[in-house]
Write a protein that holds these residues in place. Structure first.
Motif, mmCIF file in Angstrom:
data_model
loop_
_atom_site.group_PDB
_atom_site.id
_atom_site.type_symbol
_atom_site.label_atom_id
_atom_site.label_comp_id
_atom_site.label_asym_id
_atom_site.label_seq_id
_atom_site.Cartn_x
_atom_site.Cartn_y
_atom_site.Cartn_z
ATOM 1 N N THR B 28 0.733 -1.249 0.030
ATOM 2 C CA THR B 28 0.224 -0.044 0.038
ATOM 3 C C THR B 28 0.784 1.790 0.204
ATOM 4 O O THR B 28 0.322 2.391 -0.681
ATOM 5 C CB THR B 28 -0.913 0.229 0.911
ATOM 6 N N LEU B 31 2.346 1.734 -3.605
ATOM 7 C CA LEU B 31 0.655 1.925 -3.957
ATOM 8 C C LEU B 31 0.780 4.007 -4.139
ATOM 9 O O LEU B 31 0.168 4.327 -5.167
ATOM 10 C CB LEU B 31 -0.093 1.374 -3.682
ATOM 11 N N MET B 32 0.550 4.364 -2.550
ATOM 12 C CA MET B 32 0.395 5.640 -2.120
ATOM 13 C C MET B 32 1.300 6.793 -3.134
ATOM 14 O O MET B 32 0.821 7.385 -3.412
ATOM 15 C CB MET B 32 0.721 5.428 -0.939
ATOM 16 N N PHE B 35 0.802 6.594 -6.711
ATOM 17 C CA PHE B 35 -0.478 7.701 -6.396
ATOM 18 C C PHE B 35 -0.294 8.489 -6.725
ATOM 19 O O PHE B 35 -0.621 9.685 -7.593
ATOM 20 C CB PHE B 35 -1.199 7.006 -5.762
ATOM 21 N N THR B 36 1.268 9.384 -5.942
ATOM 22 C CA THR B 36 1.186 10.385 -6.227
ATOM 23 C C THR B 36 1.860 10.699 -7.074
ATOM 24 O O THR B 36 1.663 12.278 -7.794
ATOM 25 C CB THR B 36 1.875 10.818 -4.386
ATOM 26 N N LEU B 59 -7.936 9.134 -7.730
ATOM 27 C CA LEU B 59 -7.401 8.586 -7.093
ATOM 28 C C LEU B 59 -7.215 9.171 -5.639
ATOM 29 O O LEU B 59 -6.420 8.931 -4.944
ATOM 30 C CB LEU B 59 -5.677 9.130 -7.419
ATOM 31 N N ALA B 60 -7.667 9.945 -5.372
ATOM 32 C CA ALA B 60 -7.364 10.919 -4.103
ATOM 33 C C ALA B 60 -8.287 10.076 -3.002
ATOM 34 O O ALA B 60 -8.453 9.223 -1.541
ATOM 35 C CB ALA B 60 -8.040 12.232 -3.586
ATOM 36 N N VAL B 62 -9.593 6.558 -3.560
ATOM 37 C CA VAL B 62 -8.317 5.281 -2.877
ATOM 38 C C VAL B 62 -7.722 5.398 -2.468
ATOM 39 O O VAL B 62 -7.051 4.896 -1.727
ATOM 40 C CB VAL B 62 -7.800 4.977 -4.633
ATOM 41 N N GLN B 63 -6.710 6.561 -2.461
ATOM 42 C CA GLN B 63 -5.616 6.715 -1.391
ATOM 43 C C GLN B 63 -6.766 7.193 0.077
ATOM 44 O O GLN B 63 -5.814 6.065 1.089
ATOM 45 C CB GLN B 63 -5.004 8.145 -1.460
ATOM 46 N N VAL B 64 -7.319 7.389 0.371
ATOM 47 C CA VAL B 64 -8.277 7.581 1.582
ATOM 48 C C VAL B 64 -8.620 5.957 1.730
ATOM 49 O O VAL B 64 -8.142 5.583 2.944
ATOM 50 C CB VAL B 64 -9.703 8.704 1.808
ATOM 51 N N PHE B 66 -7.314 3.392 1.144
ATOM 52 C CA PHE B 66 -6.133 2.721 1.536
ATOM 53 C C PHE B 66 -5.476 3.128 2.683
ATOM 54 O O PHE B 66 -5.502 2.677 3.897
ATOM 55 C CB PHE B 66 -4.311 2.770 0.651
ATOM 56 N N GLN B 67 -5.622 4.894 3.568
ATOM 57 C CA GLN B 67 -4.963 4.968 4.650
ATOM 58 C C GLN B 67 -5.537 4.205 5.963
ATOM 59 O O GLN B 67 -5.554 3.946 6.699
ATOM 60 C CB GLN B 67 -5.408 6.807 3.933
#
Ligand code: HEM
Ligand SMILES: [Cu+2]
Lengths: 618, 106
Positions: B28, B31-32, B35-36, B59-60, B62-64, B66-67
């Motif tokens: 993750t 990936l993060m 993504f950035t 993307l944001a 998805v990142q949230v 993951f977070q």
């Protein structure tokens, strides 16, 4: 411990004790006492309003003062009377009901109380500092951004302080219920009052940020020259209405759900029957909370949102009547066939059912978007929300106070006086507000200082004022009852009603500071009743007698709050003269300094030792 | 003896579980960062706005996710209440934004 508490303490010591306490029961009582004080203030304001409207073209008070009265009445009653008293009951009772020794964050609990209290003081100081806010409790822009003087500034800062306190309180209750339920207390064994505390706290968590944001924008507009709500500079004044009602509608459910919880405790106890449809009650509460967030625009049906938005919000609003109806029928079914005992607590609860149902019915009428063009901003709306707030929330508070008084203060309120107060108040309430529906339908607008004679409004208004005086008499009798009871009343036993079902009745009245000597084992819904049915007069303990860990008291919540309080004055007056900004810095220094001390100083609390516990009687 | 083997078994189970966990965290994390980087790249590439804005927002989101689920352990057991609260909050925020973008006129 008990030795020490029976010894007479000096006044200073008692005061210090209350300033520093983090005990949820003491804080609960403080919330209730402070809320009652603000309730009396709000009541006096209401009486002044009704005297002004007693006869046509009356000049008892000036138009400007009248605007201040209605604003302060609404703001005080909702934010500083009804909510704190409910928070007080939650604070005092909920941890007992789930078999916990305190709330999750005792320090924050105290901070929440002091923020509320100083917010209320701040708001009311405006009376002495150049005039109270006068833009209505809803503070609609642009009226509120253009209101001269500092009145609305006090509204903004006072609500901001107390709103922060309420948010803290709500989060604290959520964490408490999620993490501190005692052994065996699963979610579906929680008493309904605990459930409604939980759900009302969720509403607080999600609704209050909208108010906070709205108040910040209003603060910037009024104090720092921004133009969020100023149409001339490209702002938008409707945004305030949305923000206010995104908060405001959930707020009215924050007020009513705990009252629903109180009634759900009282009906079973005095019908000697378990609550009918427990799980449907929980479900209905969730439904109300969920829908409650999607209906705020029913306060704005005449703003011009367009037919599609109006229809969606109208239908969503009417949908709330369904879970509310489920609850009403469940309460009726709880009493059905029970051995009913009617005392003051029960009288208030019984009176709630028809009163609140009328309020719900007028609510559905108001939600009919097209018809609302006729009702909106008339006395019909005033009739509606007083039927739900007085007939629902206030009756709930009074029922809850009678019911839990022995648990809170160790004495049972006088029944005779309780009943007299009830009847006078009940009659007064209907006299006051029932006619207001018709006044509204005849076209009497709300918030107007005077009305003309011979328009068919004279008699109705006079009746309404007479009703207000009856309510005042009822309240005074209730206060006399409190004074009488605290002087003459006899000490209450642990379970003074004899038919208590939930855990709070298993501990002495008032409970010891650690609540439960040994945490009780919960074997089902109505845990205490189950033990009684098995022939036990005490709860089965879930643990041996061990040392009890207790949090230390602290003065820091008070100093933090005073810091923010001082800073608020700085913000308000720096508009006149920038040197007032000094107060902002001083205030924040005090508040942040207190936070620093709190963060750096380790505080591990203390233990009450097993030996001391053993020495104490049960 | 039997006791010991049992403990060993538990330990080895714990170990594989931890390894798994670590692997997830690293994946993750990578990936993060990816993504950035992608987000910066699409902006640098000067693609059309109608593509870039929704893409970055996606993307944001998805990142949230993951977070919340990996870094803050919402995927683990015992987080049901917390996740329902978070989703409740997201839902309310979404409804609010939806109204502000639809029925408020300027
Ligand atoms: C079946 C349930 C309910 C429905 C359908 C309903 C509907 C409405 C509607 C449509 C309005 C706006 C009227 C207008 O301004 O033209 C309104 C106002 C109001 N309602 Fe309700 N309501 C319900 C329950 C409640 C409850 C339980 C409370 C509080 C405990 C409450 C408190 C209020 C307040 C305070 C206002 C007026 C706010 C103001 O403009 O100052 N309502 N209600
Ligand atoms: Cu509403």
């Amino acid at each position: 411990m008990s030795l020490a508490s029976t010894q007479k303490k000096s006044f200073g010591a008692v005061l210090w004790d209350y300033l520093t306490t983090v005990d949820h029961k003491k804080l609960g009582n403080m919330y209730i006492v402070a809320g009652a004080f603000f309730f009396i203030l709000g009541g006096i304001e209401a009486l002044v309003i009704r005297i002004q409207l007693m006869k046509p073209e009356n000049d008892f008070i000036s138009a400007g003062l009248y605007n201040e009265m209605i604003t302060m009445h609404g703001t005080t009653m909702i934010f500083f009377a009804a909510m704190p008293i409910l928070l007080g009951l939650m604070n005092a009772i909920m941890p007992l009901q789930i078999g916990a020794r305190d709330v999750a964050f005792p320090f924050l609990n105290s901070l929440g109380f002091w923020l509320f209290l100083f917010g209320g003081i701040m708001l009311n100081l405006s009376w002495f500092l150049g005039g109270a806010p006068d833009a209505g409790w809803t503070a609609y822009t642009p009226l509120s951004t253009q209101s001269p003087g500092h009145g609305v500034d006090f509204y903004v800062m006072g609500l901001q302080l107390s709103g922060a306190g309420t948010l803290i309180g709500g989060i604290n209750f959520l964490v408490t219920i999620v993490t501190m339920r005692g052994p065996g207390m699963t979610y579906m064994r929680m008493p309904l009052f605990t459930w409604t505390t939980f759900i009302a706290s969720i509403l607080i968590l999600f609704a209050f940020p909208a108010l906070t944001v709205g108040l910040f924008l209003l603060m910037f507009d009024r104090m720092f020259g921004s133009a969020f709500f100023d149409v001339a500079l490209g702002g938008n004044s409707i945004i305030w209405q949305h923000l206010f009602w995104i908060f405001g509608h959930p707020e009215v459910y924050i007020l009513i759900l705990p009252a629903f919880g109180i009634f759900s405790e009282i009906f079973p106890v005095f019908s000697k029957k378990r609550l009918f449809g427990y799980s449907s009650m929980v479900f209905a509460t969730f439904m109300i909370a969920f829908l409650g967030f999607m209906v705020w625009a029913h306060h704005m049906l005449t703003v011009g949102l367009g037919p599609v938005a109006n229809s969606i919000f109208a239908v969503a609003t009417m949908a709330i009547a369904v879970p509310t109806g489920i609850k009403i029928f469940n309460w009726l079914a709880t009493m059905w066939g029970g051995s009913i005992r009617i005392n003051s607590a029960m009288l208030w609860s019984l009176a709630f059912i028809p009163s609140f149902t009328i309020g719900g019915m007028t609510g559905v009428m108001l939600a009919t978007a097209t018809a609302d063009y006729q009702y909106h901003d008339t006395y019909f709306v005033i009739g509606h929300f007083h039927y739900v707030i007085v007939g629902g929330t206030l009756f709930g508070i009074l029922a809850g106070l009678h019911y839990w008084w022995p648990k809170l203060f160790g004495k049972v309120l006088h029944e005779g006086m309780g009943k007299i107060a009830f009847w006078i108040f009940f009659i007064g309430f209907h006299l006051t507000f029932f006619v207001q529906h018709f006044l509204g339908l005849m076209g009497m607008p709300r918030r107007y200082w005077v009305f003309l004679e011979n328009q068919g409004l004279d008699t109705g208004n006079l009746v309404s004022t007479i009703g207000a005086f009856l309510m005042t008499i009822g309240t005074i009798i209730f206060i006399i009852n409190i004074v009488y009871t605290s002087i003459k009343g006899e000490k209450a036993s642990a379970d003074p009603w004899g038919t208590g079902r939930t855990l709070e009745w298993a501990v002495s009245s008032p409970p010891p500071e650690y609540n439960f000597k040994k945490l009780p084992l919960v074997r089902g819904l109505d845990a205490y009743w189950i033990e009684k049915m098995d022939g036990n007069d005490k709860m089965t303990p879930a643990e041996p007698l061990v040392d009890i860990h207790m949090p230390n008291g602290s003065i820091l919540p008070v100093t933090m709050t005073i810091g923010f309080f001082i800073a608020s004055f700085g913000f308000i007056y720096q508009v006149d003269n920038k040197s007032w900004l000094a107060l902002v810095f001083i205030g924040f220094a005090i508040a942040l300094g207190s936070m620093l001390i709190r963060s750096l100083k380790d505080d591990h609390g203390y233990h009450i030792h097993k030996e001391d516990l053993e020495r104490e009687a049960d | 003896m039997t006791d010991n083997t049992n403990i060993n078994k538990i330990n080895s189970y714990e170990n594989t579980r931890r390894k798994e966990e670590m692997k997830h965290q690293v994946i993750t994390f990578v990936l993060m960062i990816a993504f950035t980087l992608i987000a910066f790249l699409v902006v640098a590439a000067e693609l059309s706005r109608t593509f870039v804005i929704p893409f970055i927002l996606l993307l944001a989101v998805v990142q949230v996710g993951f977070q919340f689920y990996y870094f803050m352990h919402m995927k683990d057991k015992g987080h049901e209440i917390i996740s329902s609260l978070i989703f409740g909050g997201i839902w309310i925020a979404a409804v609010t934004v939806l109204t502000f973008t639809t029925i408020i006129w300027w």
